[in-house]
Design a protein around this motif. Structure first.
Motif, PDB file in Angstrom:
ATOM      1  N   PHE A  50       1.998   6.595  -7.194  1.00  0.00           N
ATOM      2  CA  PHE A  50       1.069   7.474  -7.904  1.00  0.00           C
ATOM      3  C   PHE A  50       1.203   8.932  -7.467  1.00  0.00           C
ATOM      4  CE2 PHE A  50      -0.899   3.327  -8.628  1.00  0.00           C
ATOM      5  CZ  PHE A  50      -1.158   3.416  -9.996  1.00  0.00           C
ATOM      6  N   HIS A  79      -9.649  -3.979 -11.787  1.00  0.00           N
ATOM      7  CA  HIS A  79      -8.816  -3.622 -12.923  1.00  0.00           C
ATOM      8  C   HIS A  79      -8.915  -4.651 -14.045  1.00  0.00           C
ATOM      9  CE1 HIS A  79      -7.154  -0.683 -10.212  1.00  0.00           C
ATOM     10  NE2 HIS A  79      -6.770  -1.626  -9.374  1.00  0.00           N
ATOM     11  N   MET A 128      -4.935  -3.218  -3.978  1.00  0.00           N
ATOM     12  CA  MET A 128      -4.754  -2.837  -5.381  1.00  0.00           C
ATOM     13  C   MET A 128      -5.967  -2.091  -5.922  1.00  0.00           C
ATOM     14  SD  MET A 128      -2.993  -6.212  -7.038  1.00  0.00           S
ATOM     15  CE  MET A 128      -1.496  -6.920  -6.375  1.00  0.00           C
ATOM     16  N   ASN A 129      -7.134  -2.480  -5.458  1.00  0.00           N
ATOM     17  CA  ASN A 129      -8.357  -1.844  -5.936  1.00  0.00           C
ATOM     18  C   ASN A 129      -8.452  -0.371  -5.556  1.00  0.00           C
ATOM     19  OD1 ASN A 129      -9.213  -4.193  -7.153  1.00  0.00           O
ATOM     20  ND2 ASN A 129     -10.597  -4.796  -5.497  1.00  0.00           N
ATOM     21  N   GLU A 130      -7.613   0.070  -4.632  1.00  0.00           N
ATOM     22  CA  GLU A 130      -7.627   1.468  -4.193  1.00  0.00           C
ATOM     23  C   GLU A 130      -6.867   2.382  -5.160  1.00  0.00           C
ATOM     24  OE1 GLU A 130      -5.951   1.667  -0.296  1.00  0.00           O
ATOM     25  OE2 GLU A 130      -7.211   0.050   0.507  1.00  0.00           O
ATOM     26  N   PHE A 131      -6.119   1.785  -6.094  1.00  0.00           N
ATOM     27  CA  PHE A 131      -5.233   2.576  -6.939  1.00  0.00           C
ATOM     28  C   PHE A 131      -5.542   2.336  -8.425  1.00  0.00           C
ATOM     29  CE2 PHE A 131      -3.133   1.697  -2.933  1.00  0.00           C
ATOM     30  CZ  PHE A 131      -2.656   2.954  -2.565  1.00  0.00           C
ATOM     31  N   PRO A 132      -5.276   3.343  -9.267  1.00  0.00           N
ATOM     32  CA  PRO A 132      -5.607   3.246 -10.704  1.00  0.00           C
ATOM     33  C   PRO A 132      -4.566   2.481 -11.528  1.00  0.00           C
ATOM     34  CG  PRO A 132      -4.691   5.396 -10.239  1.00  0.00           C
ATOM     35  CD  PRO A 132      -4.802   4.706  -8.909  1.00  0.00           C
ATOM     36  N   LEU A 133      -4.425   1.219 -11.231  1.00  0.00           N
ATOM     37  CA  LEU A 133      -3.471   0.394 -11.973  1.00  0.00           C
ATOM     38  C   LEU A 133      -3.919   0.199 -13.418  1.00  0.00           C
ATOM     39  CD1 LEU A 133      -2.954  -2.341  -9.237  1.00  0.00           C
ATOM     40  CD2 LEU A 133      -1.286  -0.582  -9.880  1.00  0.00           C
ATOM     41  N   LEU A 158       2.471   1.776  -3.431  1.00  0.00           N
ATOM     42  CA  LEU A 158       1.538   2.279  -4.434  1.00  0.00           C
ATOM     43  C   LEU A 158       1.147   3.732  -4.172  1.00  0.00           C
ATOM     44  CD1 LEU A 158      -0.724  -0.863  -4.957  1.00  0.00           C
ATOM     45  CD2 LEU A 158       1.023   0.044  -6.498  1.00  0.00           C
ATOM     46  N   LYS A 159       1.023   4.100  -2.919  1.00  0.00           N
ATOM     47  CA  LYS A 159       0.735   5.496  -2.588  1.00  0.00           C
ATOM     48  C   LYS A 159       1.810   6.410  -3.147  1.00  0.00           C
ATOM     49  CE  LYS A 159      -1.955   5.283   1.734  1.00  0.00           C
ATOM     50  NZ  LYS A 159      -1.913   5.576   3.201  1.00  0.00           N
ATOM     51  N   ARG A 165       2.500   4.934 -15.638  1.00  0.00           N
ATOM     52  CA  ARG A 165       1.470   3.903 -15.498  1.00  0.00           C
ATOM     53  C   ARG A 165       2.091   2.737 -14.735  1.00  0.00           C
ATOM     54  NH1 ARG A 165       1.196   5.236 -20.829  1.00  0.00           N
ATOM     55  NH2 ARG A 165       2.103   3.247 -21.471  1.00  0.00           N
ATOM     56  N   ARG A 208       0.836  -1.205   0.000  1.00  0.00           N
ATOM     57  CA  ARG A 208       0.000   0.000   0.000  1.00  0.00           C
ATOM     58  C   ARG A 208       0.877   1.263   0.000  1.00  0.00           C
ATOM     59  NH1 ARG A 208      -3.793  -0.927   3.730  1.00  0.00           N
ATOM     60  NH2 ARG A 208      -5.656  -0.800   2.414  1.00  0.00           N
TER      61      ARG A 208
END
Length: 317
Positions: free
Chosen positions: A128, A193, A156-161, A124-125, A134, A121
């Motif tokens: 981005f 995603h 993972m669902n919290e971020f725009p992968l 990923l924070k 990307r 987490r």
């Protein structure tokens, strides 16, 4: 033949799908929509191996749609790798959460990261927040338990992968045993995603098996299947497969010449080509005898004769 909207990706396989393979495969066969570069990582001295640096150089990937994969232990390593790739001009980075080898997982990398969801987490924070890049992820079902994937997917669902590539095995399986199609289907439902399927795709039959459960699945990552049959992407897409023998001969010769230009010494070249033929021999009707000829070659002259015999003595379909 797969649907016209399907995409095929080349899996990042250390020691095999390097820039030599990528360049020559694209030139001779094509059919691949995205080439994933085997992971780059830091050594114990916080340096990147020269071979990995060479593999990602833009000059060695001209005209190819490539995505570089990174292998990291913590946020700091991840940041440094992303900064370096951004400076090289790359626009997408793939996070390796799937490598199962103990030499990797014992350092908390690869599939071991699936047991550290809070570290992921944080990674990923920062990813981005710090970079206009990307990001995609390649992962397994878990390190030891195949349910580990679900808590990681929630993060993972919290971020725009861009997408998530799932190999439906746990790390302790390595590449043995059956892929878990049921768990892939469940994970796909939990993931917001775009999902890519990866694992044991050797023919269209393997794709059809997955589509029995997920008819709309149209993104596929293939590794060993392409090493064993370089024409597989084209065959799956219904591209012309005429002159099979000539194309395989051309591909081999280009691989040989390319490695001869960058490797030092006959023994190094022979060892590299031996690894190549370990998979390439499956393009021949009798893979065992084909590979045996190559394995017995103790010099370049004997190797070239073994290659000639392999192509002379077999009829191709």
């Amino acid at each position: 033949m797969i649907s016209s909207d399907s995409l095929i990706y080349l899996a990042p396989l250390q020691g095999f799908t390097d820039f030599v393979f990528r360049q020559n495969h694209a030139l001779v066969f094509g059919g691949i929509d995205k080439y994933f570069v085997p992971y780059v990582s830091f050594t114990g001295q916080d340096e990147i191996r020269n071979s990995q640096k060479r593999d990602v150089l833009p000059a060695n990937n001209v005209g190819l749609p490539v995505v570089v994969q990174v292998l990291f232990t913590d946020v700091n390593e991840f940041l440094q790798l992303c900064k370096w790739l951004r400076e090289l001009g790359y626009s997408e980075v793939n996070l390796n959460l799937g490598c199962p080898y103990p030499m990797v997982t014992n350092r908390g990398r690869g599939a071991a990261m699936l047991q550290k969801p809070e570290v992921l987490r944080e990674v990923l924070k920062i990813a981005f927040a710090e970079f206009e890049l990307r990001f995609s992820i390649k992962m397994r079902l878990g390190m030891n338990e195949n349910t580990e994937i679900f808590s990681v997917l929630e993060i993972m669902n919290e971020f725009p992968l861009t997408e998530v590539i799932i190999h439906p095995r746990v790390a302790r399986q390595m590449y043995k045993g059956e892929v878990n199609t049921d768990l892939f289907v469940q994970a796909r439902r939990h993931c917001v995603h775009s999902v890519v399927y990866n694992g044991d795709i050797l023919s269209e039959t393997n794709i059809e098996r997955v589509q029995q459960f997920v008819p709309e699945q149209n993104k596929w990552m293939i590794g060993r299947g392409i090493l064993m049959n370089p024409m597989l992407p084209g065959e799956l897409k219904g591209l012309s497969v005429d002159s099979k023998k000539e194309r395989l001969e051309l591909f081999h010769q280009k691989m040989f010449d390319s490695y001869a230009a960058i490797l030092h010494g006959d023994s190094h070249l022979l060892q590299k080509m031996l690894g190549f033929w370990e998979y390439f021999s499956f393009s021949f009707p009798d893979s065992h005898k084909t590979y045996k000829r190559i394995k017995k070659a103790s010099s370049l002259a004997k190797y070239e004769q073994a290659v000639k015999d392999n192509f002379d003595q077999y009829q191709f379909y």
